[in-house]
Write a protein that holds these residues in place. Structure first.
Motif, short mmCIF file in Angstrom:
data_model
loop_
_atom_site.label_atom_id
_atom_site.label_comp_id
_atom_site.label_asym_id
_atom_site.label_seq_id
_atom_site.Cartn_x
_atom_site.Cartn_y
_atom_site.Cartn_z
N ILE A 47 -14.56 -0.09 4.67
CA ILE A 47 -13.40 0.79 4.49
C ILE A 47 -13.69 1.70 3.32
O ILE A 47 -14.09 1.25 2.25
CB ILE A 47 -12.11 -0.02 4.20
N ARG A 48 -13.48 3.00 3.52
CA ARG A 48 -13.64 3.96 2.42
C ARG A 48 -12.26 4.40 1.94
O ARG A 48 -11.45 4.90 2.74
CB ARG A 48 -14.46 5.17 2.87
N LEU A 49 -11.98 4.18 0.66
CA LEU A 49 -10.71 4.57 0.06
C LEU A 49 -10.86 5.94 -0.58
O LEU A 49 -11.70 6.13 -1.47
CB LEU A 49 -10.27 3.54 -0.97
N LEU A 50 -10.05 6.89 -0.15
CA LEU A 50 -10.14 8.24 -0.69
C LEU A 50 -9.58 8.29 -2.11
O LEU A 50 -8.59 7.62 -2.43
CB LEU A 50 -9.35 9.22 0.17
N PRO A 51 -10.19 9.10 -2.99
CA PRO A 51 -9.59 9.30 -4.31
C PRO A 51 -8.26 10.02 -4.18
O PRO A 51 -8.01 10.71 -3.18
CB PRO A 51 -10.64 10.15 -5.03
N LEU A 52 -7.43 9.87 -5.17
CA LEU A 52 -6.08 10.42 -5.10
C LEU A 52 -6.08 11.95 -5.02
O LEU A 52 -5.19 12.55 -4.43
CB LEU A 52 -5.26 9.94 -6.30
N LEU A 98 1.59 10.79 13.69
CA LEU A 98 0.80 10.15 14.74
C LEU A 98 0.34 8.76 14.30
O LEU A 98 0.38 7.80 15.08
CB LEU A 98 -0.40 11.02 15.10
N GLU A 99 -0.10 8.64 13.04
CA GLU A 99 -0.50 7.33 12.54
C GLU A 99 0.68 6.37 12.52
O GLU A 99 0.55 5.20 12.89
CB GLU A 99 -1.08 7.47 11.12
N ARG A 100 1.82 6.85 12.10
CA ARG A 100 3.01 5.98 12.01
C ARG A 100 3.38 5.43 13.39
O ARG A 100 3.85 4.29 13.51
CB ARG A 100 4.18 6.76 11.43
N HIS A 101 3.16 6.23 14.45
CA HIS A 101 3.53 5.81 15.79
C HIS A 101 2.33 5.32 16.59
O HIS A 101 2.37 5.30 17.83
CB HIS A 101 4.22 6.97 16.52
N GLY A 102 1.27 4.91 15.89
CA GLY A 102 0.12 4.32 16.55
C GLY A 102 -0.56 5.26 17.52
O GLY A 102 -1.10 4.83 18.54
N TRP A 103 -0.55 6.54 17.22
CA TRP A 103 -1.16 7.57 18.06
C TRP A 103 -0.54 7.62 19.46
O TRP A 103 -1.18 7.99 20.44
CB TRP A 103 -2.68 7.43 18.11
N ASN A 104 0.74 7.26 19.52
CA ASN A 104 1.54 7.51 20.71
C ASN A 104 2.06 8.94 20.60
O ASN A 104 2.96 9.24 19.81
CB ASN A 104 2.70 6.52 20.80
N VAL A 105 1.45 9.83 21.37
CA VAL A 105 1.70 11.27 21.21
C VAL A 105 3.17 11.60 21.47
O VAL A 105 3.79 12.37 20.72
CB VAL A 105 0.77 12.08 22.13
N LEU A 116 0.88 -1.17 0.00
CA LEU A 116 0.00 0.00 0.00
C LEU A 116 0.92 1.21 0.00
O LEU A 116 1.47 1.59 1.03
CB LEU A 116 -0.91 -0.01 1.22
N ILE A 117 1.10 1.81 -1.17
CA ILE A 117 2.09 2.86 -1.36
C ILE A 117 1.53 4.20 -0.89
O ILE A 117 0.41 4.58 -1.25
CB ILE A 117 2.51 2.97 -2.84
N GLY A 118 2.33 4.94 -0.12
CA GLY A 118 1.95 6.27 0.30
C GLY A 118 2.28 6.52 1.75
O GLY A 118 2.28 5.59 2.57
N ASP A 119 2.56 7.78 2.08
CA ASP A 119 2.88 8.17 3.45
C ASP A 119 1.87 9.14 4.02
O ASP A 119 2.09 9.71 5.09
CB ASP A 119 4.29 8.80 3.50
N SER A 120 0.76 9.36 3.32
CA SER A 120 -0.26 10.27 3.83
C SER A 120 -0.90 9.69 5.07
O SER A 120 -0.83 8.47 5.33
CB SER A 120 -1.33 10.52 2.77
N ALA A 121 -1.57 10.53 5.83
CA ALA A 121 -2.27 10.05 7.02
C ALA A 121 -3.33 9.03 6.63
O ALA A 121 -3.56 8.05 7.36
CB ALA A 121 -2.91 11.23 7.76
N HIS A 122 -3.97 9.22 5.47
CA HIS A 122 -5.01 8.29 5.04
C HIS A 122 -4.45 6.89 4.80
O HIS A 122 -5.02 5.89 5.28
CB HIS A 122 -5.67 8.79 3.76
N VAL A 123 -3.34 6.78 4.08
CA VAL A 123 -2.78 5.46 3.78
C VAL A 123 -2.24 4.81 5.05
O VAL A 123 -2.39 3.60 5.25
CB VAL A 123 -1.68 5.59 2.70
N GLN A 124 -1.63 5.59 5.93
CA GLN A 124 -1.13 5.01 7.17
C GLN A 124 -2.28 4.54 8.06
O GLN A 124 -2.19 3.50 8.71
CB GLN A 124 -0.26 6.02 7.90
#
Length: 339
Positions: free
Chosen positions: A179-184, A297-304, A7-15
Motif C-alpha cells: 500500500i502506498r500512502l500519499l503525502p498530505l 465513486l469510491e464511497r459507493h464501491g464504484w457503483n456508477v 482513517l480521517i479524510g474524504d478524498s478519493a485516496h483515503v476512501q
C-alpha cells in the motif's frame, strides 16, 4: 469496533485506502500465516495508524499488537530481538524473552523503517518470514508463529535494493502486498477533516472549547504543503488549542505565531484549486469536479448509478464528466455499470 482507529479524510485516496483494506488486506490478515504487508510513505503519513486499523477490523483484534522501529535493532541483537532467547543464552540474558514474533503470535507485528536493518538482520527476518518459525537463541527447537507482519518504510524500495541497503530476496518477499500512502500535499482535500478531528481531540484533552477557525486561518492551512504530513497537522492543532483563548475563534495571526512555517513556506500547487488562487476558474472547477466524482465513486464501491444519483446528475451528463475528466476505475476494481 470500540476504540478502533480512524482513517480521517474524504478524498478519493483515503476512501480507496479504506476499500482496499476491507476488501483485500483485512481478509488476507485473517488467514493463517498471512503474507507480510508493505506500507510505503513519507514520515508522518500514518503507516502505524494503518497497521493498527488492520488489526482492529480483522479477527486478530483481540490479539497482540507489537510495534518496533527497526533502527533500534542492532546487528548483534537481531536474532534475539526477532526470535527471543533462553535464560543464560548470552551475557546479560538474565531472563527468558519471547522475542518480537512470539510476542505478536496470532496478532500483528509492525516493523517500521525496515530499510534501517543491517543486511545480517534482514537475513534473520527473512528466515522467520519464509519458515514461519523462530528458533530462540540458546535453543534448538523451532517454534511456529502465526503473525501478520506489517512492514513500513519511507524509502524507495527499488532504489534501496539497487544501492545494496536492502536484500533483494527480502524485498521480493514483502512486495506481494503493498500500500502506498500519499503525502498530505498530494491530497489537500483531507486537510479540513484532519484539522477538525485533531482540534476536537485536543479540545477534549485540554478541556478547552474554541469556536473553530476563521476563514483566513483555514485558507492558510489549506495552502500549506505539510512536509510533516498528518503528524504535523496533529502537532499544529495541539499548539493552536494550547494558545487559543477559550470561546474565541482561531485566527491566522495565532497560526503565524505558533507555526511561522505556515506563512513562510511556498504555497502548495495542489491546493490552488481549493483556494482559487493562481489557478483559473476553469482549472479549479475541473480539479474539484474530478476529486468529487472520484470520491463519490469510491464511497459507493464504484457503483456508477449510485454515485451519479448521490450527486443528482443526469446519466448522460455524468458519463460525459467521466470521459472529459479521464476518470477510470483502478485495476483492482470492477465498476458496476448502469444497465
Amino acid at each position: 469496533p470500540e476504540n478502533a482507529p480512524e482513517l480521517i479524510g474524504d478524498s478519493a485516496h483515503v476512501q480507496a485506502l479504506r476499500r482496499e483494506l476491507h476488501e483485500v488486506h483485512i481478509p488476507a490478515a485473517e488467514a493463517p500465516d498471512p503474507d507480510p504487508l508493505l506500507l510505503l510513505g513519507e514520515k508522518g503519513t500514518g503507516k502505524d495508524l494503518v497497521a493498527r486499523y488492520l488489526r482492529a477490523y480483522s479477527s486478530r483484534r483481540n490479539q497482540p499488537f507489537v510495534a518496533v522501529n527497526c533502527a533500534e535493532i542492532t546487528d548483534e541483537m537481531a536474532a534475539a530481538r526477532f526470535s527471543g532467547h533462553k535464560r543464560g543464552a548470552f551475557t546479560g540474558a538474565l531472563t527468558e524473552e519471547p522475542g518480537l514474533f512470539r510476542a505478536a503470535h496470532k496478532g500483528v507485528l509492525f516493523l517500521d523503517e525496515i530499510a534501517e536493518l543491517s543486511l545480517r538482520a534482514q537475513g534473520t527476518l527473512l528466515r522467520a518470514l519464509e519458515n514461519r518459525t523462530v528458533v530462540p537463541v540458546g535453543d534448538t527447537v523451532e517454534v511456529r508463529v502465526d503473525v501478520q507482519v506489517v512492514i513500513a518504510t519511507n524509502r524507495d524500495v527499488t532504489a534501496a535494493v539497487a544501492d545494496g541497503s536492502l536484500k533483494a530476496d527480502l524485498a521480493d518477499r514483502f512486495q506481494t502486498r503493498a500500500i502506498r500512502l500519499l503525502p498530505l500535499r498530494e491530497r489537500p482535500w483531507d486537510v479540513p477533516a484532519l484539522v477538525r478531528h485533531f482540534l476536537a481531540g485536543h479540545e477534549r484533552r485540554m478541556r478547552k472549547r474554541t469556536l473553530g477557525l476563521t476563514e483566513p486561518a483555514l485558507r492558510l492551512l489549506l495552502g500549506y504543503g505539510w512536509p510533516g504530513n498528518v503528524r504535523e497537522v496533529d502537532r499544529v492543532c495541539s499548539l493552536l488549542v494550547t494558545w487559543a483563548r477559550p470561546g474565541q475563534r482561531i485566527d491566522d495571526a495565532l497560526l503565524r505565531r505558533v507555526h511561522p512555517a505556515l506563512a513562510e513556506a511556498p504555497p502548495n500547487p495542489r491546493a490552488q484549486p481549493l483556494l482559487f488562487e493562481q489557478s483559473s476558474l476553469k482549472e479549479s472547477v475541473r480539479a474539484f469536479e474530478r476529486e468529487l466524482i472520484l470520491a463519490r465513486l469510491e464511497r459507493h464501491g464504484w457503483n456508477v448509478r449510485a454515485a451519479r444519483e448521490s450527486l443528482d446528475v443526469p446519466r448522460s451528463t455524468f458519463h460525459r464528466y467521466m470521459t472529459d475528466l479521464e476518470i477510470a476505475a483502478p485495476d483492482s476494481v470492477t465498476p458496476v455499470a448502469e444497465e
